[in-house]
Design a protein around this motif. Structure first.
Motif, PDB file in Angstrom:
ATOM      1  N   HIS A   1     -30.888  52.563 -42.462  1.00  0.00           N
ATOM      2  CA  HIS A   1     -31.918  53.416 -42.835  1.00  0.00           C
ATOM      3  C   HIS A   1     -31.762  53.466 -44.463  1.00  0.00           C
ATOM      4  O   HIS A   1     -30.399  53.401 -44.955  1.00  0.00           O
ATOM      5  CB  HIS A   1     -31.330  54.721 -42.089  1.00  0.00           C
ATOM      6  N   PRO A   2     -32.679  53.845 -45.390  1.00  0.00           N
ATOM      7  CA  PRO A   2     -32.329  53.807 -46.659  1.00  0.00           C
ATOM      8  C   PRO A   2     -31.548  55.005 -47.027  1.00  0.00           C
ATOM      9  O   PRO A   2     -31.052  54.865 -48.012  1.00  0.00           O
ATOM     10  CB  PRO A   2     -33.961  53.740 -47.225  1.00  0.00           C
ATOM     11  N   LEU A   3     -31.458  56.101 -46.318  1.00  0.00           N
ATOM     12  CA  LEU A   3     -30.992  57.456 -46.484  1.00  0.00           C
ATOM     13  C   LEU A   3     -31.790  57.920 -47.754  1.00  0.00           C
ATOM     14  O   LEU A   3     -32.413  57.244 -48.460  1.00  0.00           O
ATOM     15  CB  LEU A   3     -29.497  57.193 -46.692  1.00  0.00           C
ATOM     16  N   PRO A   4     -31.739  59.277 -47.904  1.00  0.00           N
ATOM     17  CA  PRO A   4     -30.879  60.300 -46.944  1.00  0.00           C
ATOM     18  C   PRO A   4     -31.636  60.133 -45.656  1.00  0.00           C
ATOM     19  O   PRO A   4     -32.802  60.477 -45.458  1.00  0.00           O
ATOM     20  CB  PRO A   4     -30.922  61.630 -47.692  1.00  0.00           C
ATOM     21  N   ARG A   5     -30.872  60.490 -44.564  1.00  0.00           N
ATOM     22  CA  ARG A   5     -31.490  60.911 -43.302  1.00  0.00           C
ATOM     23  C   ARG A   5     -31.338  62.390 -43.076  1.00  0.00           C
ATOM     24  O   ARG A   5     -30.550  63.075 -43.585  1.00  0.00           O
ATOM     25  CB  ARG A   5     -30.824  60.273 -41.988  1.00  0.00           C
TER      26      ARG A   5
ATOM     27  N   GLY B   1     -43.388  55.963 -47.043  1.00  0.00           N
ATOM     28  CA  GLY B   1     -42.039  55.205 -47.206  1.00  0.00           C
ATOM     29  C   GLY B   1     -42.067  54.157 -48.035  1.00  0.00           C
ATOM     30  O   GLY B   1     -42.240  52.898 -47.834  1.00  0.00           O
ATOM     31  N   ARG B   2     -41.637  54.074 -49.468  1.00  0.00           N
ATOM     32  CA  ARG B   2     -41.621  52.974 -50.536  1.00  0.00           C
ATOM     33  C   ARG B   2     -40.737  51.955 -49.949  1.00  0.00           C
ATOM     34  O   ARG B   2     -40.848  50.729 -50.386  1.00  0.00           O
ATOM     35  CB  ARG B   2     -41.544  53.744 -51.721  1.00  0.00           C
ATOM     36  N   THR B   3     -39.605  52.417 -49.243  1.00  0.00           N
ATOM     37  CA  THR B   3     -38.458  51.309 -49.069  1.00  0.00           C
ATOM     38  C   THR B   3     -39.274  50.272 -48.071  1.00  0.00           C
ATOM     39  O   THR B   3     -38.940  49.126 -48.365  1.00  0.00           O
ATOM     40  CB  THR B   3     -37.399  52.015 -48.629  1.00  0.00           C
ATOM     41  N   VAL B   4     -39.779  50.729 -47.268  1.00  0.00           N
ATOM     42  CA  VAL B   4     -40.510  49.694 -46.086  1.00  0.00           C
ATOM     43  C   VAL B   4     -41.321  49.028 -46.645  1.00  0.00           C
ATOM     44  O   VAL B   4     -41.713  47.700 -46.408  1.00  0.00           O
ATOM     45  CB  VAL B   4     -40.968  50.310 -44.823  1.00  0.00           C
TER      46      VAL B   4
ATOM     47  N   GLU C   1     -43.211  51.482 -54.791  1.00  0.00           N
ATOM     48  CA  GLU C   1     -42.229  50.268 -54.369  1.00  0.00           C
ATOM     49  C   GLU C   1     -40.854  51.071 -54.703  1.00  0.00           C
ATOM     50  O   GLU C   1     -40.714  51.964 -55.443  1.00  0.00           O
ATOM     51  CB  GLU C   1     -42.546  49.146 -55.467  1.00  0.00           C
ATOM     52  N   HIS C   2     -39.706  50.584 -53.908  1.00  0.00           N
ATOM     53  CA  HIS C   2     -38.389  50.805 -54.342  1.00  0.00           C
ATOM     54  C   HIS C   2     -37.836  49.358 -54.281  1.00  0.00           C
ATOM     55  O   HIS C   2     -36.932  49.220 -53.473  1.00  0.00           O
ATOM     56  CB  HIS C   2     -37.779  51.776 -53.337  1.00  0.00           C
ATOM     57  N   PRO C   3     -37.728  48.498 -55.416  1.00  0.00           N
ATOM     58  CA  PRO C   3     -37.535  47.323 -55.411  1.00  0.00           C
ATOM     59  C   PRO C   3     -35.915  47.070 -55.235  1.00  0.00           C
ATOM     60  O   PRO C   3     -35.425  46.199 -54.279  1.00  0.00           O
ATOM     61  CB  PRO C   3     -38.067  46.412 -56.745  1.00  0.00           C
TER      62      PRO C   3
ATOM     63  N   THR D   1     -36.757  55.182 -41.042  1.00  0.00           N
ATOM     64  CA  THR D   1     -36.937  55.911 -42.167  1.00  0.00           C
ATOM     65  C   THR D   1     -37.298  57.317 -41.880  1.00  0.00           C
ATOM     66  O   THR D   1     -37.551  57.788 -40.845  1.00  0.00           O
ATOM     67  CB  THR D   1     -38.124  55.504 -42.961  1.00  0.00           C
ATOM     68  N   ARG D   2     -37.031  58.179 -43.184  1.00  0.00           N
ATOM     69  CA  ARG D   2     -37.346  59.835 -42.877  1.00  0.00           C
ATOM     70  C   ARG D   2     -38.923  60.030 -42.961  1.00  0.00           C
ATOM     71  O   ARG D   2     -39.620  59.186 -43.808  1.00  0.00           O
ATOM     72  CB  ARG D   2     -36.559  60.240 -44.092  1.00  0.00           C
ATOM     73  N   VAL D   3     -39.296  60.993 -42.632  1.00  0.00           N
ATOM     74  CA  VAL D   3     -40.812  61.417 -42.831  1.00  0.00           C
ATOM     75  C   VAL D   3     -40.802  61.972 -44.273  1.00  0.00           C
ATOM     76  O   VAL D   3     -40.155  62.881 -44.421  1.00  0.00           O
ATOM     77  CB  VAL D   3     -41.130  62.532 -41.715  1.00  0.00           C
ATOM     78  N   GLN D   4     -41.681  61.321 -45.094  1.00  0.00           N
ATOM     79  CA  GLN D   4     -41.797  61.674 -46.626  1.00  0.00           C
ATOM     80  C   GLN D   4     -42.837  63.190 -46.595  1.00  0.00           C
ATOM     81  O   GLN D   4     -43.853  62.721 -47.198  1.00  0.00           O
ATOM     82  CB  GLN D   4     -41.877  60.695 -47.348  1.00  0.00           C
ATOM     83  N   LYS D   5     -42.416  64.174 -46.210  1.00  0.00           N
ATOM     84  CA  LYS D   5     -43.085  65.339 -46.174  1.00  0.00           C
ATOM     85  C   LYS D   5     -43.719  65.760 -47.508  1.00  0.00           C
ATOM     86  O   LYS D   5     -44.535  66.270 -47.707  1.00  0.00           O
ATOM     87  CB  LYS D   5     -42.604  66.559 -45.482  1.00  0.00           C
TER      88      LYS D   5
ATOM     89  N   ILE E   1     -35.821  54.050 -63.879  1.00  0.00           N
ATOM     90  CA  ILE E   1     -36.808  55.165 -63.890  1.00  0.00           C
ATOM     91  C   ILE E   1     -37.343  55.375 -62.339  1.00  0.00           C
ATOM     92  O   ILE E   1     -37.916  54.728 -61.729  1.00  0.00           O
ATOM     93  CB  ILE E   1     -38.118  54.930 -64.844  1.00  0.00           C
ATOM     94  N   ARG E   2     -37.378  56.772 -62.109  1.00  0.00           N
ATOM     95  CA  ARG E   2     -37.949  57.290 -60.927  1.00  0.00           C
ATOM     96  C   ARG E   2     -38.746  58.454 -61.166  1.00  0.00           C
ATOM     97  O   ARG E   2     -38.613  59.340 -62.001  1.00  0.00           O
ATOM     98  CB  ARG E   2     -37.096  57.844 -59.763  1.00  0.00           C
ATOM     99  N   HIS E   3     -39.950  58.205 -60.327  1.00  0.00           N
ATOM    100  CA  HIS E   3     -41.036  59.198 -60.832  1.00  0.00           C
ATOM    101  C   HIS E   3     -42.012  59.126 -59.765  1.00  0.00           C
ATOM    102  O   HIS E   3     -42.352  58.181 -59.162  1.00  0.00           O
ATOM    103  CB  HIS E   3     -42.025  58.430 -62.109  1.00  0.00           C
TER     104      HIS E   3
HETATM  105  N1  ASP Z   1     -34.079  57.080 -51.119  1.00  0.00           N
HETATM  106  C1  ASP Z   1     -35.324  56.560 -50.247  1.00  0.00           C
HETATM  107  C2  ASP Z   1     -36.180  56.536 -51.426  1.00  0.00           C
HETATM  108  O1  ASP Z   1     -36.140  57.273 -52.560  1.00  0.00           O
HETATM  109  C3  ASP Z   1     -35.712  57.222 -49.088  1.00  0.00           C
HETATM  110  C4  ASP Z   1     -36.170  58.365 -48.745  1.00  0.00           C
HETATM  111  O2  ASP Z   1     -36.257  59.427 -49.791  1.00  0.00           O
HETATM  112  O3  ASP Z   1     -36.459  58.823 -47.888  1.00  0.00           O
HETATM  113  O4  ASP Z   1     -37.386  56.350 -51.274  1.00  0.00           O
END
Ligand code: ASP
Length: 430
Positions: free
Chosen positions: A354-358, A254-257, A217-219, A316-320, A189-191
């Motif tokens: 980088h977790p991508l997408p860049r 950024g949940r990945t970090v 989180e993004h375990p 990481t990408r800026v999560q605007k 699940i992603r939410h």
């Molecule tokens: N794909 C990763 C995430 O879902 C990173 C990102 O979207 O920037 O958190």
């Protein structure tokens, strides 16, 4: 040997915490010989290690005092019970793992490599159905979880976005989760809301995996990131203990970090340099969590020159999409991780992740494409590792990891040896 030579040796080096050079010296062979034993079995330069080495390594692994803790954890039941949340076989946070359990999961991921590299097929999850519920944009996570489940013989049902689900009609998380549980055997699940996947998980007894909950989180991403770092370090002859890890970009949302920092903190004596634009710093509670775990050094900065001397740069990408009232100031071209930057401040053994997408749009200043043919850029090796790691997560949560080795058959088709035109020669080898 019950497992392949590559799985056996990688596991032994991880357990003994030895670099390739030290391990080769301990076994009494040249590093070059060890490298050929570590190649995938079908590859041209692969060599079998002598029987006497197998016996010797088995003995040192069994005797090593470091191994007492592994022995204890092995005795205390299957991995899925040791990482369970409230008795349920679910993966919601990296906080479910310790260093031994995470490395045990990686042993299963190593076992999956011949399947992930399309040399073998397996049907251990034949008949099982995965529900992929993605209420937020996703390419990698959704497709790689689906592909991982299919490569183990299962099938996948997908739903994407709110518009096409009954949540658009006002259905609660509880009802959605309970209803889906009657249809499928596991859910990813992603939410967009932090904590929402845990709410889904409370409404069911089937395995649930957190595919990203808002800025939480993004375990599974952090697990594949750590697996990538360990694999790259093994090739480069480095240990993770004592390494210098730099994280750059949007460290606030950024949940990945968030997940990766907590997971890396299970190792010893790391130096973390956290470089973000003003206002997008790593949340304090995560820094406190990490500081409590071990003798790590944590430095925060707003200057990209502080990548100096890094072993890993994780951009990481800026999560605007998660911004509320933040103004993005200072995120200029000076903030871009590029070839010029790493040539100036890092050596030839740094790895760039980088977790991508860049975000490749003009003005985004995300990780530069000018590194694409540079072997230090590990982003595609990292993304490829999503398959074996996610296969391992399913195998462990569904309790079939011990059936995988004997279930493998040769594939019937011929995949290309390198998937990408700019892949490094060692891509997929170690
Ligand atoms: N794909 C990763 C995430 O879902 C990173 C990102 O979207 O920037 O958190």
């Amino acid at each position: 040997m019950a497992v392949s030579q590559q799985v056996f040796l990688r596991d032994a080096m991880r357990r003994l915490n030895l670099t390739r050079d030290v391990f080769a010296a301990r076994v009494g062979v040249k590093r070059r010989a060890l490298d050929t034993w570590l190649l995938p079995e079908g590859s041209q330069e692969f060599r079998s290690m002598p029987e006497v080495v197998l016996r010797f390594v088995t003995e040192i692994v069994e005797n090593e005092s470091l191994l007492n803790k592994y022995a204890q954890s092995v005795q205390s039941g299957p991995l899925r019970d040791r990482i369970a949340v409230g008795g349920k076989h679910q993966l919601l946070s990296v906080e479910q793992f310790g260093r031994e359990s995470v490395e045990e999961l990686f042993r299963v991921a190593d076992l999956m490599q011949p399947i992930a590299r399309r040399q073998k097929v397996s049907r251990v999850l034949e008949g099982a159905v995965l529900g992929n519920l993605f209420f937020e944009a996703s390419t990698r996570t959704r497709v790689s979880f689906g592909a991982a489940f299919c490569r183990l013989g299962g099938s996948v049902c997908d739903t994407t976005g709110f518009t096409f689900s009954s949540m658009a009609k006002g259905e609660s998380i509880y009802d959605t989760s309970r209803v889906m549980s009657g249809y499928v055997d596991a859910m990813v699940i992603r939410h967009p809301e932090q904590g929402s996947v845990a709410e889904f998980a409370r409404a069911t007894n089937i395995p649930v995996v957190n595919g990203g909950d808002g800025a939480g989180e993004h375990p599974s991403q952090a697990l594949l990131d750590l697996y990538t770092i360990l694999t790259e370090f093994s090739r480069l002859g480095k240990l993770l203990d004592g390494a210098h890890i730099v994280m750059t970009g949007d460290l606030k949302y950024g949940r990945t970090v968030h997940s990766l920092l907590k997971l890396l903190a299970l190792y010893r004596g790391l130096k973390f340099t956290l470089i973000s634009p003003l206002g997008l710093e790593m949340p304090e509670d995560i820094i406190e969590h990490v500081a409590k775990l071990s003798n790590h050094v944590i430095e925060q900065s707003h200057d990209l020159a502080d990548v100096k001397g890094a072993d890993v740069i994780y951009a990481t990408r800026v999560q605007k999409e998660r911004f509320s009232d933040e103004q993005l100031e200072g995120y200029t071209a000076d903030f871009q991780v590029s070839k010029a930057l790493i040539d100036q401040y890092c050596d030839e053994n740094v790895i760039v992740m980088h977790p991508l997408p860049r975000d490749s749009r003009e003005g985004a200043h995300d990780l530069s494409v000018d590194l694409n043919d540079d072997p230090r850029l590990a982003i595609f090796r990292q993304a490829d590792n999503g398959i074996p790691v996610r296969m391992a997560i399913f195998a462990v949560l569904l309790g079939v990891e011990n059936l995988v080795q004997h279930s493998m058959r040769d594939v019937t088709w011929n995949p290309p040896s390198h998937i990408g035109p700019e892949d490094a020669v060692f891509h997929g080898m170690y």
